[in-house]
Design a protein around this motif. Structure first.
Motif, mmCIF file in Angstrom:
data_model
loop_
_atom_site.group_PDB
_atom_site.id
_atom_site.type_symbol
_atom_site.label_atom_id
_atom_site.label_comp_id
_atom_site.label_asym_id
_atom_site.label_seq_id
_atom_site.Cartn_x
_atom_site.Cartn_y
_atom_site.Cartn_z
ATOM 1 N N LEU A 22 46.538 52.693 44.285
ATOM 2 C CA LEU A 22 46.257 52.083 45.587
ATOM 3 C C LEU A 22 45.265 50.963 45.338
ATOM 4 O O LEU A 22 44.126 51.208 44.935
ATOM 5 C CB LEU A 22 45.664 53.115 46.551
ATOM 6 N N ASP A 23 45.716 49.731 45.535
ATOM 7 C CA ASP A 23 44.869 48.563 45.269
ATOM 8 C C ASP A 23 45.191 47.506 46.314
ATOM 9 O O ASP A 23 46.336 47.090 46.442
ATOM 10 C CB ASP A 23 45.142 48.043 43.860
ATOM 11 N N ASP A 24 44.181 47.056 47.058
ATOM 12 C CA ASP A 24 44.442 46.088 48.116
ATOM 13 C C ASP A 24 44.356 44.634 47.643
ATOM 14 O O ASP A 24 44.517 43.710 48.440
ATOM 15 C CB ASP A 24 43.542 46.331 49.334
ATOM 16 N N SER A 25 44.159 44.401 46.366
ATOM 17 C CA SER A 25 44.188 43.057 45.793
ATOM 18 C C SER A 25 45.527 42.880 45.080
ATOM 19 O O SER A 25 45.795 43.540 44.077
ATOM 20 C CB SER A 25 43.044 42.873 44.799
ATOM 21 N N HIS A 69 38.840 47.347 48.714
ATOM 22 C CA HIS A 69 37.629 46.608 49.079
ATOM 23 C C HIS A 69 37.592 46.243 50.560
ATOM 24 O O HIS A 69 36.529 46.008 51.104
ATOM 25 C CB HIS A 69 37.513 45.336 48.247
ATOM 26 N N LYS A 70 38.762 46.198 51.190
ATOM 27 C CA LYS A 70 38.822 45.749 52.577
ATOM 28 C C LYS A 70 38.605 46.877 53.582
ATOM 29 O O LYS A 70 38.091 46.640 54.654
ATOM 30 C CB LYS A 70 40.165 45.072 52.836
ATOM 31 N N VAL A 95 35.005 51.108 41.894
ATOM 32 C CA VAL A 95 34.061 50.592 42.880
ATOM 33 C C VAL A 95 33.500 49.257 42.425
ATOM 34 O O VAL A 95 33.276 49.023 41.243
ATOM 35 C CB VAL A 95 32.912 51.599 43.135
ATOM 36 N N SER A 96 33.288 48.397 43.380
ATOM 37 C CA SER A 96 32.707 47.087 43.109
ATOM 38 C C SER A 96 31.199 47.211 43.100
ATOM 39 O O SER A 96 30.613 47.881 43.946
ATOM 40 C CB SER A 96 33.142 46.090 44.191
ATOM 41 N N VAL A 97 30.579 46.544 42.161
ATOM 42 C CA VAL A 97 29.112 46.575 42.115
ATOM 43 C C VAL A 97 28.510 45.734 43.228
ATOM 44 O O VAL A 97 27.337 45.846 43.531
ATOM 45 C CB VAL A 97 28.587 46.098 40.740
ATOM 46 N N ASN A 98 29.328 44.909 43.878
ATOM 47 C CA ASN A 98 28.830 44.022 44.926
ATOM 48 C C ASN A 98 28.853 44.629 46.327
ATOM 49 O O ASN A 98 28.308 44.058 47.251
ATOM 50 C CB ASN A 98 29.648 42.732 44.955
#
Length: 133
Positions: A22-25, A69-70, A95-98
């Protein structure tokens, strides 16, 4: 939704299992899926939590990988639903570090997004662990 369902490319003929990604990019989803397929893993891909929810069934997937991420909260709820219905299901969350995680993020395995070769090494380690369980 992109369906990348490759036959495992193993000389010994053993099934290596299916991974739900599952990846929204779109670009990262394609790159990750292609990399996994090249390593002989079968991959089913979802671009949204809803698509992943439709695909997931207990016992169907060796690993569920989540890189969202969204809509982080919905992804966390999806992970928690999986863990409640099938506690043995391995869920890996990139997980994004941002971006901070919600306090009640899923009980899956968390690791930072990083270069594709590190991603592949972690997934293969998880797959080996899941097959041995």
């Amino acid at each position: 939704m992109i369906a990348i369902r490759a036959k495992p490319h193993r000389r010994d003929g053993k099934d290596r299992g299916i991974i739900l990604l599952l990846d929204d990019s779109t670009s990262k989803r394609r790159a990750r899926a292609k990399l996994l397929v090249r390593r002989g893993l079968s991959v089913e891909v979802a671009g949204t939590v809803e698509q992943a929810r439709e695909l997931w069934r207990p016992g169907r997937y060796l690993i569920v990988l989540v890189a969202v991420h969204k809509d982080i909260r919905r992804a966390a709820e999806f992970c928690d639903e999986i863990q409640e219905k099938h506690p043995d299901q391995i869920v890996g969350v990139l997980v994004s570090v941002n971006r901070p995680l919600p306090r009640t993020y899923c009980r899956g395995l968390l690791w930072p997004e990083e270069k594709l070769e590190y991603f592949l090494a972690r997934v293969e380690t998880l797959a080996d662990f899941a097959r041995a369980a």
